[in-house]
Structure formats: C-alpha cells, structure tokens
Design an enzyme around this catalytic site. Structure first.
Site, short mmCIF file in Angstrom:
data_model
loop_
_atom_site.label_atom_id
_atom_site.label_comp_id
_atom_site.label_asym_id
_atom_site.label_seq_id
_atom_site.Cartn_x
_atom_site.Cartn_y
_atom_site.Cartn_z
N HIS A 85 0.39 -1.19 -0.11
CA HIS A 85 0.00 0.44 0.06
C HIS A 85 0.81 0.95 0.30
O HIS A 85 -0.03 2.75 -0.58
CB HIS A 85 -1.16 -0.36 1.61
N ASP A 220 1.55 -8.09 1.96
CA ASP A 220 1.10 -6.31 1.61
C ASP A 220 2.87 -5.60 1.46
O ASP A 220 2.98 -5.24 2.81
CB ASP A 220 0.37 -5.32 2.65
N SER A 652 3.87 2.01 7.76
CA SER A 652 4.18 1.06 7.17
C SER A 652 5.40 1.51 6.36
O SER A 652 5.65 1.80 5.89
CB SER A 652 2.58 2.10 6.09
N1 ARG Z 1 -5.25 -0.22 7.55
C1 ARG Z 1 -3.47 0.08 6.44
C2 ARG Z 1 -2.95 1.71 6.99
O1 ARG Z 1 -2.79 2.55 7.19
C3 ARG Z 1 -3.63 0.05 4.99
C4 ARG Z 1 -3.62 -1.12 4.81
C5 ARG Z 1 -3.96 -1.17 3.16
N2 ARG Z 1 -5.17 -2.13 2.43
C6 ARG Z 1 -6.23 -1.60 2.39
N3 ARG Z 1 -6.76 -3.28 2.05
N4 ARG Z 1 -6.51 -0.58 2.82
O2 ARG Z 1 -1.47 1.94 7.09
#
Ligand code: ARG
Length: 717
Positions: A85, A220, A652
């Site tokens: 992401h 991811d 992230s």
């Molecule tokens: N919730 C994650 C974050 O902010 C992002 C994950 C990305 N995946 C998704 N399905 N949107 O770091």
C-alpha cells in the site's frame, strides 16, 4: 562526522521505569534509558548497534519513504522493502489495461527492467541533535503573538547551518508539545525505481473488508531501489545513475518466530495524540469523526459505482479510492473503540487526578479549565473545518478549481504582471495531467451535488457563504436534493474546468472575468474565502490556547509523575518501539493465535469476491507444497504475525527486527480492537500486524521467479 554531545531531556534521566514494555515510540538517540529493559525482553544488540552517529548502525538501513511510509534497505545495492500500500500509487500509475501490473504483479529480472517514478523520494537519517536550548533561548521573553514566527525563523536558521556546504536536508521538529526541539539531518534520494510487486490479489488480499483487522492474510509488500549518482550521492533520475551503496543494510532471517520472541520496529510514525484531553475526545466521537465518515461514504459509493463499470476506469481511480477508504474505516473504528474502551471516562479520571495535584500550583491549576472553555467556542466551528477538508477539498473539481487562485491574483494585479501569470499557469499545468487522468465526470457531478446539499443541511446557516443562498434561489427544486442536483448539473455543463481542452484553451489566454464567472471556480472561492474570513479565526484562536495550555499540561504531567518515562507523540521522526510477538483475546471466549498461514489464505478464497481472489499460480504452489526454504516447521507457509509494538500510520513498511537485528517482517497495520490507539494505548488489545518476511521471500522466489533479488540479500537460515 562531527560528534554531537547529547543533552538528555531533564525529565528523561530517570532510573526507575514503570512504563509497560510495549507502549512507547522512543527517540533512537535517547534509547540508552530503555536499554536495560530491552535486554530483559531479549535484545542481543548493543545500544551502538541500534543508533550511532559515528559508525554504521541499524538506523542507517531505515528509510523515510515519500513522507507517509517507512522502507528498509535489504541489500548493498539499495534494495528497499516497503508495503504494497506504500507503493500502490506507483504500481497503479504504471498500470494500463494492456500492461496491468496492479492486477498481475511485476518482477524486474534485471536493473534495466526497473521502473522510473516521478515524485518519489527516500531519505536516510544522517544525525539528530537536541536543539532545545537554542530554540528556548530565542523564544525567551517573546510576545505570545510573535512566538510562532520567531520559532519558525529559529528553525530555519538551524536547518540552514546544518546543511551548509552539504547535499543534506534538515528539519527541526517540536516534541512533547513544544517542551523539546530536535534537529534531523537527512540525505534525500529522488531516483527511486519500482523493482517488484505482487498482484494486488496478494498485496491487498482481503481488501477493505480485512483492513485494520486480525487475523490477516495480506502479502502487503512491494520492492523499490534507491539510485544515486556515481559518487553515491542523491541525484534526479538519470540513466547513468547507479544502485545506491548504503552504510548498512538488514540481514533477512527465515528462522521464524515464536510467541513471546523479542521484536522491535524502527520507522517514521506520523501522528499520535496521546496527551489529548477528554474534551477533544468527546468532540471527535460526537461530531468530527462521524462527519468525516459520512462525507467519505459518498465518495466511496459514487466512485465504486463507476469503477465497477470497466477495468480501465478502475485502474485510473484505484489509487485515490484506496487513499480515502483506508482512513474512512479508520475513523469508524476509532470512534467505535474510543466508546468501547471508555477512553473519555478514562481521560476524565486522569484529569480529575491532575486537577487535584495541580490545585495549589498556580502555574498549572487552571490548565484544563482553560482548555475546556476554549472548546466551548471551537465546538461550533470544528465540523465546518471537516467540511472544508472532506467536502470542498474532497470534491475533485473544487480542489482543482482552487489551484487557479494564484492565477486570479496575478491577473488582478494593477499593472499586468505577465511573469506572475506565466508562473501561475505553469503551476496549474504541473497537476493538469494527473487531475484529468483520474477525473471521473459522472461520479464527481453527483458528489458535488451531495456535498453541497450536506453542507446546506449540516452546517449552521450563519456559517454559510452568501453564495449558498444564491444557489438555493437560482436552482430551486421541489426538494433540496433536486436543487443541488440542478446546481451541480449546471456547473458541469458550464465550467471550463470540466474538460481538459476547454481548460487548455483558457490557460493559453487567461482572462480575469472569465475565471471569476466560472461556476466551479466561483464556488470554490466562495466557500474557501468564507472559511478564511469567518471560520478560521475561531480555529486559530482555539489552537493558540490549546497549544500553549497543552504544552504546559504535558510539562505538568511529567512533574506529577517523576518516576514515569515519557515518550513524545509521533511526528514523522525516526522512532523505535520494542516488545514481543504476542497473541491476544479480542473478547471473552475468543483467542487469537499470533500467526496466520497460507492455508488460511485458501480458507478465505472466494473467486466471486474481488477482495478474496487467489491467483492460480499461488494455488498451484500451495497444492504442490512448493515452498522451498520458506516453510515453517509445521510445513505451511506463515503469512502474517502480530506483536505488541507501538506503531501508527507512517510506520507502514517498517522493518520488524528480531533480537539479533535481523529482518523478520514488515509492519503494515493495526488491529480493530485497538483502533483508538493513536489517542490511548491499551496494552491488552493493541497489536501491530506484520507480514512474515518468509512470505515475502517465498513470493519473490517461487511466485515471481525473481531469484536475482533473492541472491542480492543476505539470508540467515
Ligand atoms: N490500514 C493500513 C494502514 O494504514 C493500510 C492497509 C492497506 N490495505 C487496504 N486494504 N487498504 O497502514
């Protein structure tokens, strides 16, 4: 390099430590205070191996990635691991219906195949330094109204000195709500190339349904490379650039993890608000969070409807859809968990204790009362700000229209200023292609209608721009809905901003009158100017009080708890958090194991649901148990695991590092039961969700066939 002398924060030189291991985003320069505890939890490294400004240390392998993410260097050729992401925009930008790497994945088998990106950067921290004394000296005796400008000027001077005669960049940042200041010096690279990405059915497996939740089965990750010039220095993209040679890169361990193993996460957490008062929490829960969610619901629904029509539309809109959806769900979860964990009541208790302690201390006794009073006025205007951010700026056409404001200014000048006009036009043209590429007329017209109607309904009438009454009068329909639909239809019919050819025609011969009477532009300016004139002064007045009192509050809390070790709120600076791999129980009667497996991916598979498709090749590898050296003892492939490390957005892509300093995973998410974590750390529930590095290597090697990348790394078996 010059050695800097550490001046420890007075409130940090405390031997006793009652802080729980898991909580805390620590400044690497001050880690010595935590070292004994890290050792007790299992760490095998010396403090100098973690952070050292004179010799290569782990921190040299950690990269600040495009401002919003973290990446880590995993080879001596500048190879970077980060989250899928975090690479999403780049991957989507390189995707077309005929070369669809977002859906099919991409694996560069040679340097030549790596893909150039505009607007990407990766910064390596050179050093950090406590500059509190200097900033405080500059601020001493300065009038409260001038504090901010003097502070900014002092920051600038320090930054300038720190980078003179170097290619470095520097920034000074405030910590503990203006109770300390640190300088950070970076080397910033801008030739960043895409090396590999799994198909999004792996990199985003589970989609928005699984987002922010455990158990998780997402791969991811994506892979980039830093390029430098022949002297190993930052340089803009050039085919003559070469892979960057880092001071340090991480070894990768495929030995696996057990519940309770030591882990630490090194990265750039963006923002937390752990010292927030109960008043702020109440406003978020009751008003601003629900408003944000309600406005995003509209965009998500209208965009999705279009994206479902064709792959080419979906590819053009995927990236902006993802960026809205992620924090849409975040705000839903944050509100839910703030309520469930009774954070408001918890904060109220703490505030009561504080008031009791502060009662006979004139310097502190009125802090919370003053903040509470400031909220009284602020509450009336806070949602207006949400509407400006989410509705006015959230409407693609209105956000784009606002970028014409400088052009209007230049055209208005008394003496025609052709240089300024040309500059403004050039600025607009910079974003023009990107804007029209993902601009979807059908959904954006609906969105403008809905947003204007909601603004009309939900923002008090005395805060509306005069333009609102004109819309209502001119387009009067049988219902509000009809009124605003008629209005939006007219904007989309008449504005020259809607079609690129019309905008280009205007830009080639810009005219003040034509710009001012353009309905999209007029709307943007009416709402924005109304905000600047009538709303923002209230927000600014609140901010001054909330910031100065908030700063005193943090200082006082430290005095009140002399034995507690404090860590500063996240502010996009390098931090380290340490703890353990740890399972948890989300609710009575349910236990969550600390890891997930490829078998679990197969369990979740649903060929009829876009979010849960499993690529055929992965199914084949699974069926044939073709796992190479990446399988766990059980014979399955481990996909994800959880730790009790303390992270937030910005982390992230951060490396999860074991007791020996080796890479074992990539942090990529938080869990649902602790979505309130940015405001309140709950050690019972808060977990970091990570992708197991063995899954990453398995993908690169067995799924992508990119053994060229495997052989670049130093793999510990
Ligand atoms: N919730 C994650 C974050 O902010 C992002 C994950 C990305 N995946 C998704 N399905 N949107 O770091």
């Amino acid at each position: 390099m010059k050695k800097t002398v550490l001046t420890l924060l007075a409130f940090n030189i405390l031997a006793l430590n009652f802080m729980k291991a898991d909580e805390g985003m620590w400044l690497p320069m001050l880690l010595k205070n935590n070292y004994a505890e890290m050792q007790r939890l299992g760490l095998k490294l010396t403090p100098e191996q973690l952070y050292d400004i004179n010799n290569a240390s782990l921190k040299d392998a950690i990269v600040w990635f495009n401002g919003g993410c973290t990446a880590e260097i995993v080879s001596d050729k500048g190879l970077l691991f980060t989250n899928h992401h975090c690479g999403y925009a780049s991957i989507a930008n390189h995707s077309t219906a005929s070369d669809n790497i977002l859906d099919n994945g991409f694996w560069a088998k040679s340097f030549a195949e790596e893909k150039e990106n505009s607007n990407m950067w990766a910064s390596v921290l050179i050093r950090m330094e406590d500059v509190s004394d200097r900033v405080n000296k500059a601020l001493a005796g300065v009038d409260i109204k001038k504090q901010d400008s003097v502070k900014q000027a002092t920051f600038k001077a320090i930054q300038k000195e720190a980078t003179e005669k170097t290619t470095y960049e520097a920034s000074v940042k405030s910590f503990f709500k203006d109770n300390a200041y640190y300088l950070f010096v970076f080397e910033k690279f801008t030739d960043i190339r895409l090396v590999a990405a799994p198909p999004q059915s792996i990199g985003k497996f589970g989609g928005d349904t699984d987002n922010w939740m455990w158990p998780r089965h997402t791969g991811d990750f994506s892979i980039f490379r830093i390029y430098a010039n022949k002297d190993n220095k930052p340089a803009p993209y050039s085919k003559d650039n070469v892979p960057y040679k880092p001071k340090k890169f991480l070894n990768v361990s495929i030995k696996g993890l057990q519940d309770g193993d030591f882990t630490m996460v090194y990265g750039f957490p963006g923002r937390t608000n752990r010292y927030e008062t109960s008043f702020g929490i109440q406003l978020a829960v009751d008003k601003t969070n629900p408003a944000t969610v309600e406005l995003r619901d509209i965009r998500l629904k209208d965009w999705k409807e279009q994206m479902d029509k064709s792959d080419s539309i979906r590819l053009l809109m995927s990236s902006k859809y993802a960026s809205i959806a992620n924090y849409w769900k975040y705000y839903i979860g944050q509100t839910e968990q703030l309520k469930r964990l009774k954070v408001f009541e918890e904060k109220q208790n703490m505030e009561q204790k504080f008031n009791l302690w502060a009662k006979d201390k004139p310097e502190y006794s009125k802090i919370l009362q003053t903040i509470q009073e400031a909220y009284g006025d602020y509450k009336r205007y806070a949602v207006h700000r949400t509407y400006i951010n989410e509705a006015v700026f959230g409407s693609a056409i209105e956000l784009y229209a606002l970028s014409f404001a400088d052009l209007e200014k230049a055209l208005k000048a008394e003496k025609p200023d052709t240089a300024a006009v040309r500059k403004a036009v050039a600025e607009i043209r910079k974003d023009e292609d990107d804007f029209y590429k993902s601009f979807n007329l059908a959904s954006e017209q609906k969105i403008l209608a809905s947003f204007t109607e909601m603004f009309y309904k939900n923002i008090p009438a005395d805060q509306h721009p005069a333009y609102m009454a004109e819309i209502v009068k001119k387009y009067k329909g049988k219902t509000n809905k009809e009124t605003f639909e008629k209005f939006a239809a007219s904007v989309f019919k008449k504005s020259f901003l809607i079609h690129k050819a019309d905008a280009e025609k205007f830009l080639s011969k810009p005219d003040l009158k034509e710009l001012q009477k353009d309905p999209a532009y007029a709307y943007a300016m009416a709402f924005y100017n109304n905000f600047l004139t009538n709303i923002k002064p209230h927000l600014d007045a609140f901010a001054v009080i909330n910031n100065t009192q908030g700063s005193k509050y943090v200082k006082a809390l430290m005095e009140m708890n002399p034995d507690k070790k404090f860590y500063p709120d996240a502010n996009s600076t390098l931090r380290l958090t340490y703890g353990n791999v740890k399972s948890y129980s989300p609710k009575d009667g349910v236990d969550y194991r600390y890891y997930t497996t490829l078998s679990g991916v197969m369990e979740k598979e649903n060929p009829n649901d876009f979010e849960f498709i499993v690529p055929q090749k992965l199914k084949d590898l699974y069926k044939n148990k073709d796992f190479g050296m990446y399988a766990d003892k059980s014979g399955d492939i481990n996909v994800g695991f959880i730790t009790n490390n303390d992270i937030t957005g910005g982390n992230s892509g951060s490396p999860v590092i074991n007791a020996n300093g080796e890479l074992v995973g990539l942090a990529f998410d938080g869990n649902w039961e602790a979505m309130s974590g940015d405001i309140y750390f709950d050690s019972k529930y808060k977990r970091t969700i990570c992708v197991d590095v063995r899954y990453v290597l398995f993908m690169i090697d067995k799924f992508g066939g990119a053994s060229n990348l495997i052989s670049e790394m130093n793999i510990i078996r």
